[in-house]
Design a protein around this motif. Structure first.
Motif, PDB file in Angstrom:
ATOM      1  N   ASP A  31      38.552  47.031  24.012  1.00 25.80           N
ATOM      2  CA  ASP A  31      37.679  46.290  24.640  1.00 25.80           C
ATOM      3  C   ASP A  31      37.924  45.770  26.054  1.00 25.80           C
ATOM      4  OD1 ASP A  31      35.936  46.198  22.665  1.00 25.80           O
ATOM      5  OD2 ASP A  31      36.678  44.338  21.974  1.00 25.80           O
ATOM      6  N   GLU A  41      26.954  42.447  40.960  1.00 27.02           N
ATOM      7  CA  GLU A  41      27.805  43.262  40.606  1.00 27.02           C
ATOM      8  C   GLU A  41      29.077  43.366  41.447  1.00 27.02           C
ATOM      9  OE1 GLU A  41      26.513  47.164  39.342  1.00 27.02           O
ATOM     10  OE2 GLU A  41      25.277  46.132  37.423  1.00 27.02           O
ATOM     11  N   ASP A  67      25.606  51.867  37.346  1.00 25.82           N
ATOM     12  CA  ASP A  67      25.750  52.336  35.935  1.00 25.82           C
ATOM     13  C   ASP A  67      27.141  52.724  35.433  1.00 25.82           C
ATOM     14  OD1 ASP A  67      26.222  54.527  37.136  1.00 25.82           O
ATOM     15  OD2 ASP A  67      25.219  56.041  36.019  1.00 25.82           O
ATOM     16  N   TYR A  69      29.532  50.573  34.777  1.00 26.24           N
ATOM     17  CA  TYR A  69      30.157  49.616  33.700  1.00 26.24           C
ATOM     18  C   TYR A  69      29.437  49.825  32.397  1.00 26.24           C
ATOM     19  CZ  TYR A  69      31.629  47.354  38.120  1.00 26.24           C
ATOM     20  OH  TYR A  69      32.046  46.994  39.457  1.00 26.24           O
ATOM     21  N   GLU A  70      28.396  50.294  32.384  1.00 30.39           N
ATOM     22  CA  GLU A  70      27.742  50.673  31.114  1.00 30.39           C
ATOM     23  C   GLU A  70      28.523  51.682  30.446  1.00 30.39           C
ATOM     24  OE1 GLU A  70      23.441  51.422  28.645  1.00 30.39           O
ATOM     25  OE2 GLU A  70      23.705  50.897  30.920  1.00 30.39           O
ATOM     26  N   LYS A  71      28.620  52.834  31.412  1.00 32.65           N
ATOM     27  CA  LYS A  71      29.148  54.176  30.852  1.00 32.65           C
ATOM     28  C   LYS A  71      30.604  54.027  30.447  1.00 32.65           C
ATOM     29  CE  LYS A  71      25.900  57.074  33.606  1.00 32.65           C
ATOM     30  NZ  LYS A  71      26.050  58.169  34.635  1.00 32.65           N
ATOM     31  N   ARG A  73      32.020  51.473  29.150  1.00 36.22           N
ATOM     32  CA  ARG A  73      32.026  50.565  28.306  1.00 36.22           C
ATOM     33  C   ARG A  73      32.754  49.127  28.794  1.00 36.22           C
ATOM     34  NH1 ARG A  73      35.014  51.548  24.574  1.00 36.22           N
ATOM     35  NH2 ARG A  73      35.980  53.364  25.216  1.00 36.22           N
ATOM     36  N   GLU A  75      32.312  45.416  29.744  1.00 34.15           N
ATOM     37  CA  GLU A  75      31.516  44.344  29.515  1.00 34.15           C
ATOM     38  C   GLU A  75      31.439  43.302  30.687  1.00 34.15           C
ATOM     39  OE1 GLU A  75      30.460  40.647  26.441  1.00 34.15           O
ATOM     40  OE2 GLU A  75      31.899  42.233  25.883  1.00 34.15           O
ATOM     41  N   ARG A  77      30.248  40.139  32.464  1.00 35.66           N
ATOM     42  CA  ARG A  77      29.533  38.966  32.534  1.00 35.66           C
ATOM     43  C   ARG A  77      29.642  38.209  33.452  1.00 35.66           C
ATOM     44  NH1 ARG A  77      31.354  36.589  26.454  1.00 35.66           N
ATOM     45  NH2 ARG A  77      31.365  38.365  25.185  1.00 35.66           N
TER      46      ARG A  77
END
Length: 401
Positions: A31, A41, A67, A69-71, A73, A75, A77
């Motif tokens: 993680d 961002e 895109d 950060y999503e790709k 993985r 997180e 905040r």
């Protein structure tokens, strides 16, 4: 060292986002959580006082594609305020009271613009420049004929002045030092920037400090007053150290003390960017640098340390500026008031390279409106090469490097 399951990064600026990306580039599969105060961002800061403020773009350079950060993985905040770190329990606490655990923690909390401790120094109408929202708001105010007063003749102050003149504003810059950028570049190079701005219509009030602010003006230490529709305070930034201090981390040289590999005094806690007072192997002392390249490069480097590497961070400081028709890159770390200055090229034409020597070694180099020797300059600075002034003025730099 066992691979951590959860790496937390406090700070969503360039240093923090670079660290997150580098962890994935190194193949880390656990993680990665990044906490940041802003709603945006992660983005880079240089454009805020350059292209964005000039109107050449409407958005800053993002650290990663939207895109990413999503790709990857990661997180992200945003609009999250961290209020406490417990290094014993390996947790951080946010402003809502929620506790978040970590196995490794990277602090990249950045800096906050300084305010002058004078009457009126906290007036809400005084502007500073640190965020994209600051830049866009200031740009909207820099209209033709606007009276702009800039307090501070450092890098941000000079770049704001240049942008304001581009927009047609009248500009006065105040600084208690007798030349802009003198502390960094020394007197002769300070004269270059003084004359550059004067030639572009800036009024200097140098050698005089500020005694206070009013709603529409600035009161100077010599008793005079300046009226400004826009007043920008550009007197440096203070590293955000409260979290580190309250957590009991060792502080030094105005920052969080980190070793050569960017580890703090607490187990599994690391610090990078503006806050890191780094035990730099090249200079034999702690160095704290508040520049774009340092945030990016330390962020990338610390990922290896977090994952068990022990390589020292040895990169030389680097920064750049663009003001009017002058572009400049600076590499290294000089004591500009004491080191020997050697100039190659034509200062009056603003096409030259400046070197700073100490004990016959190259400590720093600055190329102005010349772009062919970057690799040679970097090599000379990194090696702290032993050369003579004559070699620097007349010799082949690539061969010297």
């Amino acid at each position: 060292m066992a691979e951590p399951q959860r790496i937390v990064i406090i700070g969503s600026g360039l240093a923090g986002a670079s660290a997150a990306g580098a962890l994935r580039e190194r193949g880390y599969g656990g993680d990665v959580v990044v906490f940041g105060r802003e709603a945006h961002e992660p983005y880079e800061l240089p454009a805020l006082s350059k292209e964005l403020l000039l109107g050449d773009t409407d958005s800053p350079h993002r650290v990663h594609d939207p895109d990413f950060y999503e790709k990857a993985r990661i997180e992200l905040r945003l609009k999250a305020e961290i209020t406490r770190i417990d290094v014993g329990e390996r947790v951080i606490v946010d402003s809502t009271g929620v506790t978040h655990s970590y196995d490794r923690l990277i602090l990249a909390t950045g800096s906050t613009p300084r305010r002058l401790p004078v009457p009126g120094g906290d007036l809400p109408g005084l502007r500073t420049l640190r965020t994209v929202d600051d830049s866009l708001s200031l740009r909207a105010a820099l209209t033709d004929g606007t009276r702009v007063v800039v307090v501070g003749a450092g890098w941000i102050g000079c770049e704001v002045a240049a942008a304001a003149r581009r927009h047609g504003a009248s500009v006065t810059v105040i600084d208690p030092v007798d030349l802009p950028l003198r502390r960094v570049l020394g007197p002769r190079m300070g004269e270059v920037f003084r004359d550059l701005h004067a030639a572009n219509g800036v009024t200097w009030r140098l050698g005089v400090g500020v005694d206070g602010f009013a709603e529409h003006g600035v009161r100077l230490a010599d008793g005079s007053e300046l009226t400004g529709d826009v007043v920008v305070v550009a007197v440096g930034a203070s590293p955000n150290l409260d979290l580190a201090r309250d957590a009991g981390l060792t502080l030094a040289e105005g920052g969080v003390a980190v070793d050569a590999a960017l580890r703090t005094s607490a187990p599994d806690v690391f610090a990078v960017g503006d806050i890191a007072a780094h035990d730099h192997p090249r200079y034999g002392r702690r160095v704290r640098v508040e520049h774009w390249a340092n945030a990016k490069d330390q962020g990338a480097h610390v990922a290896g340390t977090v994952l068990g590497a022990d390589d020292p961070y040895v990169t030389s400081p680097y920064f750049f500026t663009d003001q009017y028709d002058l572009g400049m890159e600076y590499r290294g770390l000089a004591d500009a008031e004491r080191d020997e200055l050697v100039v190659r090229g034509d200062v009056d034409a603003r096409e030259f390279t400046a070197f700073w020597l100490r004990e016959g070694r190259v400590r720093a180099a600055m190329n102005v409106n010349q772009w062919d020797d970057g690799e040679a300059l970097q090599a000379l600075v990194d090696a702290q090469a032993t050369v003579t002034p004559e070699q620097l003025r007349e010799g082949n730099l690539a061969e010297l490097a």
